[in-house]
Design a protein around this motif. Structure first.
Motif, mmCIF file in Angstrom:
data_model
loop_
_atom_site.group_PDB
_atom_site.id
_atom_site.type_symbol
_atom_site.label_atom_id
_atom_site.label_comp_id
_atom_site.label_asym_id
_atom_site.label_seq_id
_atom_site.Cartn_x
_atom_site.Cartn_y
_atom_site.Cartn_z
ATOM 1 N N PHE A 39 0.835 -1.186 0.000
ATOM 2 C CA PHE A 39 0.000 0.000 0.000
ATOM 3 C C PHE A 39 0.877 1.246 0.000
ATOM 4 N N CYS A 40 0.314 2.354 -0.440
ATOM 5 C CA CYS A 40 1.026 3.636 -0.400
ATOM 6 C C CYS A 40 0.965 4.172 1.032
ATOM 7 N N GLY A 41 1.950 3.828 1.831
ATOM 8 C CA GLY A 41 1.931 4.140 3.249
ATOM 9 C C GLY A 41 1.402 2.965 4.045
ATOM 10 N N GLY A 42 1.520 3.068 5.378
ATOM 11 C CA GLY A 42 0.999 2.018 6.242
ATOM 12 C C GLY A 42 1.967 0.901 6.536
ATOM 13 N N THR A 43 3.255 1.125 6.243
ATOM 14 C CA THR A 43 4.276 0.111 6.491
ATOM 15 C C THR A 43 5.309 0.655 7.477
ATOM 16 N N VAL A 44 5.686 -0.140 8.440
ATOM 17 C CA VAL A 44 6.767 0.228 9.354
ATOM 18 C C VAL A 44 8.089 -0.131 8.687
ATOM 19 N N GLY A 45 8.969 0.848 8.531
ATOM 20 C CA GLY A 45 10.250 0.578 7.899
ATOM 21 C C GLY A 45 10.283 0.928 6.426
ATOM 22 N N GLY A 46 9.191 1.481 5.915
ATOM 23 C CA GLY A 46 9.154 1.900 4.525
ATOM 24 C C GLY A 46 8.734 0.784 3.590
ATOM 25 N N ASN A 47 8.270 1.171 2.406
ATOM 26 C CA ASN A 47 7.897 0.177 1.403
ATOM 27 C C ASN A 47 8.307 0.672 0.024
ATOM 28 N N LYS A 48 7.987 -0.113 -0.985
ATOM 29 C CA LYS A 48 8.431 0.208 -2.337
ATOM 30 C C LYS A 48 7.426 1.041 -3.118
ATOM 31 N N SER A 49 6.233 1.195 -2.589
ATOM 32 C CA SER A 49 5.249 2.055 -3.241
ATOM 33 C C SER A 49 5.461 3.499 -2.793
ATOM 34 N N ASP A 50 4.866 4.425 -3.529
ATOM 35 C CA ASP A 50 4.909 5.828 -3.128
ATOM 36 C C ASP A 50 4.057 6.040 -1.881
ATOM 37 N N GLY A 51 4.100 7.263 -1.349
ATOM 38 C CA GLY A 51 3.243 7.591 -0.215
ATOM 39 C C GLY A 51 3.936 7.389 1.116
ATOM 40 N N SER A 52 3.281 7.867 2.180
ATOM 41 C CA SER A 52 3.853 7.778 3.521
ATOM 42 C C SER A 52 2.778 7.408 4.525
ATOM 43 N N ASN A 53 3.209 7.012 5.709
ATOM 44 C CA ASN A 53 2.271 6.658 6.770
ATOM 45 C C ASN A 53 1.371 7.831 7.138
ATOM 46 N N LYS A 54 1.907 9.039 7.055
ATOM 47 C CA LYS A 54 1.135 10.224 7.446
ATOM 48 C C LYS A 54 0.004 10.525 6.459
ATOM 49 N N GLU A 55 0.087 9.950 5.272
ATOM 50 C CA GLU A 55 -0.926 10.200 4.257
ATOM 51 C C GLU A 55 -1.958 9.083 4.160
ATOM 52 N N MET A 56 -1.631 7.885 4.651
ATOM 53 C CA MET A 56 -2.493 6.731 4.423
ATOM 54 C C MET A 56 -3.683 6.693 5.365
ATOM 55 N N SER A 57 -4.730 6.015 4.914
ATOM 56 C CA SER A 57 -5.904 5.724 5.727
ATOM 57 C C SER A 57 -6.592 4.525 5.106
ATOM 58 N N VAL A 58 -7.632 4.047 5.729
ATOM 59 C CA VAL A 58 -8.368 2.920 5.159
ATOM 60 C C VAL A 58 -8.923 3.279 3.786
ATOM 61 N N LEU A 59 -9.245 4.551 3.573
ATOM 62 C CA LEU A 59 -9.804 4.953 2.286
ATOM 63 C C LEU A 59 -8.736 5.175 1.226
#
Length: 264
Positions: free
Chosen positions: A65-85
């Motif tokens: 997902f774009c965000g929602g990962t601890v330690g970073g991921n390969k998709s764009d986006g950040s934890n501060k931007e993600m939500s269930v929607l």
């Protein structure tokens, strides 16, 4: 059955979504199971499911997902931007993209999600019922809405831009709370008219099993199994048990035969 893997990127607006497809060695278009990962995890949490599905002759796709990962991921986006929607929007984009993949029968696409990924799957599956062959939820995080409400914010204006969850294990943004509170998950579950698979471990210390027991009562056509010894995520024997239910469910929805892991 032998299979190959292929990195496939999907696009959601300006965001790029990283994923890996597990493709059985057949020349025909076939079923696909799209796995949505848990909060804090990434695509790797679905790899063992994808491997087993591919060995049984079913395609699978795992993605970040774009965000929602601890330690970073390969998709764009950040934890501060993600939500269930926002994650539902990502899954929407993946579902749409999968229709054009040359190894996929677009009439045989399944959604499988764990924890927060189970909520995301609920949002997307309920709104695309005519586009999917089935929906599978594992230990869905139905307690998340209540948990976020328990943080004590009076109104949306009171929610800070940085929200610490699980003792600081992950930091999310304001929209994570706002969007969770905006969704009526019970209404979505009760609106699903297909046959749904629901799995929950009896040793889950994160989302009490009572949440799935209550969900089972409102889902019109629910196949519910308690996974013995299963925690919040399935490993070892609980994984084997869950996998047997998943393969049986997919087989039943397709009306065909399934190849077991031992036969693969």
């Amino acid at each position: 059955m032998d299979y190959r893997t292929e990195e496939i990127w999907c696009q959601n607006g300006t965001d790029s979504i990283y994923g890996i497809a597990y493709i059985p060695d057949t020349n025909a278009k076939g079923p696909l199971v799209i796995f949505s990962h848990e909060l804090g995890n990434d695509h790797t949490s679905g790899e063992r499911y994808a491997e087993r599905l591919a060995q049984a002759g079913y395609g699978a796709y795992v993605f970040d997902f774009c965000g929602g990962t601890v330690g970073g991921n390969k998709s764009d986006g950040s934890n501060k931007e993600m939500s269930v929607l926002t994650e539902a929007s990502d899954l929407d984009a993946v579902l749409e993209a999968s229709k054009s993949w040359d190894f996929v029968d677009a009439n045989k696409v399944f959604l499988l999600g764990g924890s927060m990924g189970g909520l995301v799957t609920t949002v997307v599956g309920s709104s695309h019922q005519d586009e999917i062959a089935g929906m599978m939820l594992m230990y869905p995080a139905l307690s998340a809405k209540e948990d976020s409400g328990a943080l004590g914010y009076g109104t949306a204006d009171d929610i800070p831009e940085d929200v610490s969850l699980f003792g600081g294990w992950i930091h999310v943004g304001k929209n994570y709370i706002v969007d969770l509170q905006s969704v009526d998950f019970n209404q979505l579950l009760s609106s699903y008219r297909g046959h749904m698979l629901l799995l929950h471990g009896d040793k889950d210390g994160t989302v009490p099993i009572s949440w799935s027991e209550e969900a089972m009562e409102i889902i019109p056509d629910c196949e519910y199994h308690v996974v013995k010894g299963g925690g919040h995520e399935f490993f070892g024997q609980p994984f084997e048990e869950a996998m047997s239910y998943i393969l049986s469910y997919v087989q039943g929805q397709l009306g065909g035969s399934v190849q077991t892991h031992e036969e693969a």
